[in-house]
Design a protein around this motif. Structure first.
Motif, short mmCIF file in Angstrom:
data_model
loop_
_atom_site.label_atom_id
_atom_site.label_comp_id
_atom_site.label_asym_id
_atom_site.label_seq_id
_atom_site.Cartn_x
_atom_site.Cartn_y
_atom_site.Cartn_z
N ILE A 248 41.31 42.04 47.05
CA ILE A 248 40.02 41.39 47.24
C ILE A 248 38.96 42.28 46.61
O ILE A 248 38.75 43.42 47.04
N GLU A 249 38.29 41.77 45.59
CA GLU A 249 37.30 42.56 44.87
C GLU A 249 35.93 42.48 45.54
O GLU A 249 35.68 41.62 46.38
N ASP A 250 35.03 43.38 45.14
CA ASP A 250 33.68 43.40 45.70
C ASP A 250 32.96 42.07 45.49
O ASP A 250 32.12 41.67 46.30
N SER A 251 33.31 41.39 44.41
CA SER A 251 32.68 40.10 44.10
C SER A 251 33.12 38.99 45.04
O SER A 251 32.53 37.92 45.05
N GLY A 252 34.17 39.25 45.80
CA GLY A 252 34.75 38.22 46.66
C GLY A 252 35.92 37.50 46.02
O GLY A 252 36.61 36.73 46.68
N GLU A 253 36.15 37.77 44.73
CA GLU A 253 37.31 37.18 44.07
C GLU A 253 38.58 37.90 44.50
O GLU A 253 38.55 39.09 44.81
N TRP A 254 39.67 37.17 44.51
CA TRP A 254 40.98 37.72 44.86
C TRP A 254 41.81 37.79 43.59
O TRP A 254 41.94 36.79 42.86
N ALA A 255 42.39 38.96 43.31
CA ALA A 255 43.16 39.16 42.08
C ALA A 255 44.62 39.43 42.40
O ALA A 255 44.93 40.24 43.29
N ALA A 256 45.52 38.77 41.69
CA ALA A 256 46.95 39.06 41.77
C ALA A 256 47.26 40.17 40.78
O ALA A 256 46.98 40.04 39.59
N CYS A 257 47.81 41.26 41.27
CA CYS A 257 48.03 42.46 40.47
C CYS A 257 49.53 42.66 40.25
O CYS A 257 50.24 43.12 41.15
N PRO A 258 50.05 42.32 39.07
CA PRO A 258 51.48 42.43 38.84
C PRO A 258 51.96 43.88 38.81
O PRO A 258 51.20 44.80 38.49
N GLY A 259 53.22 44.06 39.13
CA GLY A 259 53.85 45.37 39.00
C GLY A 259 53.59 46.28 40.18
O GLY A 259 52.90 45.94 41.15
N GLN A 260 54.15 47.47 40.10
CA GLN A 260 54.03 48.47 41.14
C GLN A 260 52.82 49.37 40.85
O GLN A 260 52.69 49.92 39.77
N ASP A 261 51.93 49.52 41.83
CA ASP A 261 50.76 50.39 41.69
C ASP A 261 50.01 50.13 40.39
O ASP A 261 49.77 51.04 39.59
N ASN A 262 49.65 48.88 40.19
CA ASN A 262 48.93 48.50 38.97
C ASN A 262 47.63 49.29 38.87
O ASN A 262 46.80 49.24 39.78
N PRO A 263 47.40 50.02 37.76
CA PRO A 263 46.23 50.89 37.66
C PRO A 263 44.95 50.20 37.20
O PRO A 263 43.93 50.86 37.03
N SER A 264 44.97 48.89 37.02
CA SER A 264 43.75 48.19 36.64
C SER A 264 42.65 48.41 37.67
O SER A 264 42.91 48.49 38.88
#
Length: 294
Positions: A248-264
């Protein structure tokens, strides 16, 4: 936190930026976000006493899943986290939920130097590779209720004729539920299906553990904004998150983060590169408007 430990976290965080960002980040739709809501209420209800969850009388958390049929509950909220098991007719699944804890209590578990990675108990986890190691404190917490939870799940499956088991938890409860997600399939019929939804999940085990989870479980772990708990224990200590992160980002958007410990920077590792940049107040939520607690 000691100076040396803080420096270690800083170095561990900085190293993540050297990693290659994995597959592209995708947004979660409003309907998908709303589909998590029943599991969020179930996770929050685990903070209520065993008597409250067994009666399914715990205010807003219970009202959020008003058709739920409790079967068993336990724990004392102190030396043993509260837990409950029951059946949810709308979802047609067994629900297993474990109580979490507040940031001031879980931070020492994941930042102090006296924890370590250890093998799983072969009597509870028969056939699991000795390459798999987990946090000793989380392992002990899971072991303290494992057989009671298993018996309750077996009773619920038999009573209501379901073959689906869903595990939920927040914070320490998330770690216990993830270990239960490895434990229960080893003792239930092979046709049973499992899914796990966690909130504010700390890292639980090593690379082999994360790989096992990715290969065998259906895990969604939801992290809120700058919550520091999911960034602990540090990767420099050998801990790795499985895939399945939703941030859950500060903007309120929810992001799906692929992989293990995604560094994005759209994911928890990139957004909170060191524990010092986290905000403990984000740990309890809100998760789509729901704050964890009873």
């Amino acid at each position: 936190m000691s100076y040396h430990l803080a420096v270690a976290f800083l170095l561990a965080g900085a190293s993540t930026h050297a990693l290659t960002v994995r597959q592209s980040i995708t947004g979660i739709t409003t309907s998908q976000i709303d589909s998590y809501t029943p599991y969020t209420y179930f996770a929050s209800a685990a903070y209520c006493t065993a008597a409250q969850t067994l009666a399914w009388d715990c205010g807003t958390n219970c009202e959020g899943n008003s058709d739920f049929l409790p079967v068993a509950s336990g724990g004392n909220g102190d030396s043993v986290q509260y837990w409950y098991v029951g059946y949810d007719p709308p979802l047609n699944t067994v629900i297993v939920a474990h109580q979490g804890t507040n940031p001031s209590e879980i931070l020492p578990l994941v930042t102090d130097a006296d924890f370590f990675l250890t093998n799983l108990d072969s009597s509870l986890f028969p056939g699991i590779s000795s390459d798999i190691e987990v946090h000793n404190g989380f392992m002990d917490a899971q072991a303290s209720t494992a057989t009671e939870v298993l018996a309750a799940v077996q009773t619920t499956m038999s009573t209501y004729g379901t073959t689906t088991v869903t595990l939920v938890g927040h914070s320490l409860g998330a770690a216990i539920s993830l270990l239960d997600s490895v434990y229960l399939p080893l003792h239930l019929p092979s046709g049973t299906s499992f899914q796990t939804f966690t909130y504010g999940l700390p890292r639980v085990g090593n690379q082999a553990f994360a790989n096992y989870v990715d290969a065998n479980l259906h895990l969604t772990h939801i992290n809120n904004k700058e919550d520091p708990i999911p960034t602990c224990p540090g990767m420099f200590l050998g801990f790795v998150h499985p895939a399945g992160e939703v941030h859950i980002e500060d903007s309120g958007e929810w992001a799906a983060c692929p992989g293990q410990d995604n560094p994005s920077t759209q994911c928890i590792v990139g957004d909170v590169p060191t524990i010092l940049q986290g905000d403990e107040s984000d740990h309890d939520g809100p998760y789509n408007g729901i704050e964890m607690g009873c």
